[in-house]
Design a protein around this motif. Sequence first.
Motif, PDB file in Angstrom:
ATOM      1  N   GLU A 143      49.543  34.219  35.864  1.00  0.00           N
ATOM      2  CA  GLU A 143      48.941  35.550  35.991  1.00  0.00           C
ATOM      3  C   GLU A 143      49.431  36.262  37.250  1.00  0.00           C
ATOM      4  O   GLU A 143      49.625  37.480  37.246  1.00  0.00           O
ATOM      5  CB  GLU A 143      47.415  35.437  35.996  1.00  0.00           C
ATOM      6  CG  GLU A 143      46.858  34.951  34.671  1.00  0.00           C
ATOM      7  CD  GLU A 143      45.382  34.610  34.731  1.00  0.00           C
ATOM      8  OE1 GLU A 143      44.645  35.079  33.838  1.00  0.00           O
ATOM      9  OE2 GLU A 143      44.969  33.876  35.662  1.00  0.00           O
ATOM     10  N   ASN A 190      40.967  43.001  41.522  1.00  0.00           N
ATOM     11  CA  ASN A 190      42.061  43.844  42.010  1.00  0.00           C
ATOM     12  C   ASN A 190      43.391  43.624  41.286  1.00  0.00           C
ATOM     13  O   ASN A 190      44.439  43.931  41.820  1.00  0.00           O
ATOM     14  CB  ASN A 190      42.254  43.666  43.519  1.00  0.00           C
ATOM     15  CG  ASN A 190      42.766  42.290  43.896  1.00  0.00           C
ATOM     16  OD1 ASN A 190      42.827  41.378  43.078  1.00  0.00           O
ATOM     17  ND2 ASN A 190      43.136  42.138  45.152  1.00  0.00           N
ATOM     18  N   TYR A 235      51.519  39.737  37.173  1.00  0.00           N
ATOM     19  CA  TYR A 235      51.151  40.889  37.996  1.00  0.00           C
ATOM     20  C   TYR A 235      52.348  41.308  38.857  1.00  0.00           C
ATOM     21  O   TYR A 235      52.643  42.500  38.988  1.00  0.00           O
ATOM     22  CB  TYR A 235      49.943  40.570  38.877  1.00  0.00           C
ATOM     23  CG  TYR A 235      49.481  41.762  39.667  1.00  0.00           C
ATOM     24  CD1 TYR A 235      48.577  42.665  39.124  1.00  0.00           C
ATOM     25  CD2 TYR A 235      49.962  42.008  40.950  1.00  0.00           C
ATOM     26  CE1 TYR A 235      48.165  43.777  39.836  1.00  0.00           C
ATOM     27  CE2 TYR A 235      49.558  43.114  41.668  1.00  0.00           C
ATOM     28  CZ  TYR A 235      48.655  43.996  41.106  1.00  0.00           C
ATOM     29  OH  TYR A 235      48.265  45.104  41.819  1.00  0.00           O
ATOM     30  N   GLU A 262      43.981  44.905  38.178  1.00  0.00           N
ATOM     31  CA  GLU A 262      44.062  45.865  37.078  1.00  0.00           C
ATOM     32  C   GLU A 262      44.830  47.129  37.434  1.00  0.00           C
ATOM     33  O   GLU A 262      45.058  47.965  36.572  1.00  0.00           O
ATOM     34  CB  GLU A 262      42.647  46.267  36.616  1.00  0.00           C
ATOM     35  CG  GLU A 262      41.851  45.145  35.981  1.00  0.00           C
ATOM     36  CD  GLU A 262      41.230  44.199  37.004  1.00  0.00           C
ATOM     37  OE1 GLU A 262      40.960  44.635  38.145  1.00  0.00           O
ATOM     38  OE2 GLU A 262      41.032  43.020  36.674  1.00  0.00           O
ATOM     39  N   ASP A 263      45.230  47.302  38.695  1.00  0.00           N
ATOM     40  CA  ASP A 263      45.817  48.572  39.113  1.00  0.00           C
ATOM     41  C   ASP A 263      47.130  48.397  39.882  1.00  0.00           C
ATOM     42  O   ASP A 263      47.212  48.744  41.059  1.00  0.00           O
ATOM     43  CB  ASP A 263      44.797  49.342  39.968  1.00  0.00           C
ATOM     44  CG  ASP A 263      45.272  50.738  40.335  1.00  0.00           C
ATOM     45  OD1 ASP A 263      46.133  51.297  39.621  1.00  0.00           O
ATOM     46  OD2 ASP A 263      44.786  51.268  41.349  1.00  0.00           O
ATOM     47  N   LYS A 292      41.084  37.756  40.281  1.00  0.00           N
ATOM     48  CA  LYS A 292      40.910  38.112  38.871  1.00  0.00           C
ATOM     49  C   LYS A 292      39.553  38.788  38.669  1.00  0.00           C
ATOM     50  O   LYS A 292      38.531  38.319  39.154  1.00  0.00           O
ATOM     51  CB  LYS A 292      41.009  36.860  37.999  1.00  0.00           C
ATOM     52  CG  LYS A 292      41.215  37.177  36.535  1.00  0.00           C
ATOM     53  CD  LYS A 292      41.209  35.990  35.590  1.00  0.00           C
ATOM     54  CE  LYS A 292      41.823  34.740  36.068  1.00  0.00           C
ATOM     55  NZ  LYS A 292      41.832  33.675  35.048  1.00  0.00           N
TER      56      LYS A 292
END
Length: 184
Positions: free
Chosen positions: A82, A39, A86, A41-42, A36
């Motif tokens: 989370e 890595n 993702y 966010e993409d 968190k």
Amino acid sequence: KLDRPLFRDYWERFNRCVEAVRGRTERTVLRLTLVKGYNMEDPEGISEIVKASCPSFVELKGMTFSGQGCLLKMENCPWYSEVVAYGQKLNALLEDYEISCEHEHSCSVLLTHKKFFYDGKWHTWIDFDKFQELYARWKRDGTPVDALDYSIETPAWAVYGSNEQGFDPSDVRLKKRKVEGCEE
């Protein structure tokens, strides 16, 4: 922020490895430890790596805190929800994959190439006896081995969305009580 490669041509080497995975007939996996703030966010960028390599599996696992004194802190450990979120975002970008398995206790989900879904079920587990037999045959006469040749049905408790969330019901599960101030 975290990675300091030893080699200046790291990215070129990495891309050669990604390309080497494509076309392999045995089981292949890309493993991504989710951190968190670093890595997560993409998913678009990761989806491009998956598309370039076309692995059998993509394993997403939340980072495990390794103690005081390291660069990463407890707040860098994603919650299971989370990791699942993702995985869902990444899955939406990959037409040849689905989330097949989960293991809440390990904070992980598995995206699997759709070729492992047949007869209405996922086949993500390994028949090790069959694998040994096929390996011996390959060594003896060079007969090719395909990942589907030794794949067996995934137990219902390990399939994504099961009530057990990947925990084998024949094992004893101990749940700690929640501590005040902690999420989930």
